[in-house]
Design an enzyme around this catalytic site. Structure first.
Site, short mmCIF file in Angstrom:
data_model
loop_
_atom_site.label_atom_id
_atom_site.label_comp_id
_atom_site.label_asym_id
_atom_site.label_seq_id
_atom_site.Cartn_x
_atom_site.Cartn_y
_atom_site.Cartn_z
N VAL A 14 -3.61 1.10 -4.80
CA VAL A 14 -4.86 0.53 -4.35
C VAL A 14 -5.78 1.18 -4.95
CG1 VAL A 14 -6.58 0.43 -2.44
CG2 VAL A 14 -4.06 0.20 -2.21
N ASP A 33 -8.35 12.15 -9.27
CA ASP A 33 -7.29 12.26 -8.72
C ASP A 33 -6.85 13.75 -9.08
OD1 ASP A 33 -4.47 10.43 -7.62
OD2 ASP A 33 -4.16 12.49 -8.30
N LYS A 38 -1.03 12.78 -14.20
CA LYS A 38 -1.51 11.26 -14.05
C LYS A 38 -2.88 10.75 -14.66
CE LYS A 38 -0.78 9.84 -9.28
NZ LYS A 38 -1.07 9.74 -8.15
N THR A 126 -5.77 3.57 4.33
CA THR A 126 -5.36 2.87 6.05
C THR A 126 -5.28 4.28 6.77
OG1 THR A 126 -3.94 1.20 4.75
CG2 THR A 126 -3.61 1.75 7.14
N GLU A 157 1.34 -5.09 -3.51
CA GLU A 157 1.81 -4.45 -4.49
C GLU A 157 2.62 -5.70 -5.33
OE1 GLU A 157 4.48 -0.82 -4.80
OE2 GLU A 157 3.71 -0.37 -2.98
N GLY A 259 15.86 -11.88 5.17
CA GLY A 259 16.22 -11.00 4.05
C GLY A 259 16.91 -9.47 4.51
N CYS A 266 3.91 0.68 2.76
CA CYS A 266 2.84 0.29 3.75
C CYS A 266 3.62 -0.19 5.01
CB CYS A 266 2.06 -0.76 3.34
SG CYS A 266 1.23 -0.38 1.71
N LYS A 269 5.34 2.42 7.04
CA LYS A 269 4.89 3.67 7.36
C LYS A 269 3.97 3.04 8.62
CE LYS A 269 1.18 4.34 4.76
NZ LYS A 269 -0.09 4.40 5.15
#
Ligand code: UGA
Length: 440
Positions: A14, A33, A38, A126, A157, A259, A266, A269
């Site tokens: 995100v 970050d 990264k 979130t 995603e 499926g 997401c 969790k």
């Protein structure tokens, strides 16, 4: 009016998407970050995960110098708006872990203590209802120029950039009108055609995000429950049932694809966090627990089909097409493929896998316990069962011949419902939600 300068704290899917799209829209943007590795990768134009369009946007913005990356939180001082997009993972019992958020908020309060100009903090991670009100806002209460709003995201995603460029709604949670106005002004500069904006209080904004994800998860567990009945009924196919009910506008056709169950970082969790959260208020709430249980059970449905086909044996080879939790992503977090492979390893089966994007991430989990194949025919070669677990386009067009030509025995299980059953009537074809096809 000048465009505000933007900082994005926490460069997960995100945060990074948000940062590069802001830079592409010509906002001066700093992505922050704590992970130095990264940051180095991003500075050299390499996103550390796959997301369509992301690499391209990142490199364009690096060229125009609209985007910078740093591991120093003090950089927020150069900006006007800070989006917080740090992870809020699950604890061992499924509750939400707010430690990253807490740390960022406390550090921000120290850094922004003496800032002369107004600074808007936007909570995008979130978080459960009341978190911003009870945990974030109080930290900044005594800092004159800092305002706090909540602004949940609905990015998927694999489609994150499109979702950001054309959102179905923007939700702004605010404790007073002025704070929300600042964010609304920014969005008016961001979008040429402004999407609908809904202004609510902080806690309602957070509740909207959980309700959204809980409803999507419920839809999937609902159709999977129906699929498991269809599978027992002669000539009944859950895809047709889902198509028919989707035509009813009160139901809608999306998120009714039966499926192997929902995975990813997401929905599993958030549904677990909601279950833990709900315990505080309503001990009788059983729906979300059922949604979670149905989802866990769905993986065992696939194993049940393998068992019914008499394929569980230590000397048998199984090919798995698709490891990512969904197509257009290299993410294997909470992917059903992990649970299935663990089980098949226990059974002593020889496992060959293929995925267009997620193989590296899968290898980090399973190492040399399984065989990684570069091509689909390689993966199918000499196998006795092929299990399709992700709905990649490459798999949708597979014809019966590729299976019959390469496999030792053409047993196929379509757990994603991407192949047309009638095309495979000459092979031993089984699928989630597909009843026995012979009886009429
Ligand atoms: C989800 C929500 O869709 C986003 O709106 C939200 O912003 C995001 O979580 C988040 O909270 O950040 P995402 O996890 O990227 O997005 O993926 P989804 O497209 O929701 O798919 C989740 C899982 O459900 C996947 O494993 C997918 O294959 C499965 N699924 C989805 C089904 O099994 N059937 C369907 O009909 C749809």
């Amino acid at each position: 009016m000048n465009k505000p300068k933007i900082s994005v704290i926490g460069l997960g899917f995100v945060g990074l998407t948000l940062a590069v799209v802001n830079a592409k829209e010509n906002f001066e943007t700093i992505g922050i970050d704590i992970d130095k590795e990264k940051i180095e990768k991003l500075r050299s134009g390499k996103p550390y995960f796959y997301e369509p369009k992301l690499k391209n946007y990142l490199n364009k913005s690096l060229k125009t110098k609209k985007i910078h990356f740093s591991d120093d939180l003090n950089q927020v001082l150069k900006t006007d708006i800070s989006f917080i997009t740090v992870g809020t993972p699950s604890t061992a019992n499924g509750a939400i872990d707010l430690s990253y958020l807490k740390k960022v908020v406390v550090n921000l309060s120290k850094i922004l203590k003496n800032k002369k100009s107004t600074h808007l903090i936007v909570v995008k991670s979130t978080v459960l209802p009341t978190t911003t009100l009870q945990m974030v806002s109080p930290v900044f209460k005594k800092i004159k120029n800092v305002r706090v709003v909540s602004n949940p995201e609905f990015l998927r995603e694999g489609n994150a950039i499109n979702d950001l460029e054309k959102p179905h709604l923007i939700v702004i949670g605010e404790s007073n009108r002025k704070d929300g106005d600042t964010l609304e002004k920014y969005y008016k500069m961001f979008y040429k055609k402004i999407p609908e904006i809904l202004r609510v209080d902080l806690t309602s904004a957070e509740m909207i995000k959980y309700t959204n994800n809980a409803f999507l998860a419920t839809k999937i567990s609902f159709i999977n429950s129906i699929a498991n009945i269809c599978q027992k009924l002669p000539n009944v196919d859950v895809n047709k049932i889902a198509y028919a009910i989707g035509k009813d506008s009160r139901i809608g056709s999306e998120f009714l694809k039966a499926g192997p169950g929902f995975g990813g970082s997401c929905l599993p969790k958030d549904i677990s966090a909601l279950i833990e959260f709900t315990k505080k208020y309503d001990k009788t709430n059983k729906l979300f627990k059922a949604v979670k249980e149905v989802n866990i059970y769905q993986a065992s449905q696939i194993l049940q089909i393998i068992k019914e086909m008499n394929l569980f044996a230590s000397n048998k080879t199984i090919s798995i097409l698709g490891l990512a939790f969904k197509a257009n992503s290299d993410d294997v977090r909470e992917a059903v493929s992990i649970r299935i492979v663990k089980h098949l390893i226990k059974k002593g089966m020889k496992i060959k896998v293929h995925d267009p994007m997620a193989m590296n991430n899968f290898q980090k989990i399973f190492g040399d316990k399984i065989i990684y194949c570069k091509t689909i025919p390689d993966c199918l070669k000499n196998s006795e069962c092929c299990l399709i677990l992700t709905e990649w386009n490459e798999y949708k067009n597979l014809k019966p011949l590729i299976f019959s030509k390469n496999m030792h025995k053409s047993n196929i299980i379509d757990a994603r419902r991407i192949l047309e059953p009638s095309d495979f009537s000459k092979l031993n074809f089984r699928a989630i939600g597909l009843g026995p096809q012979s009886v009429n």
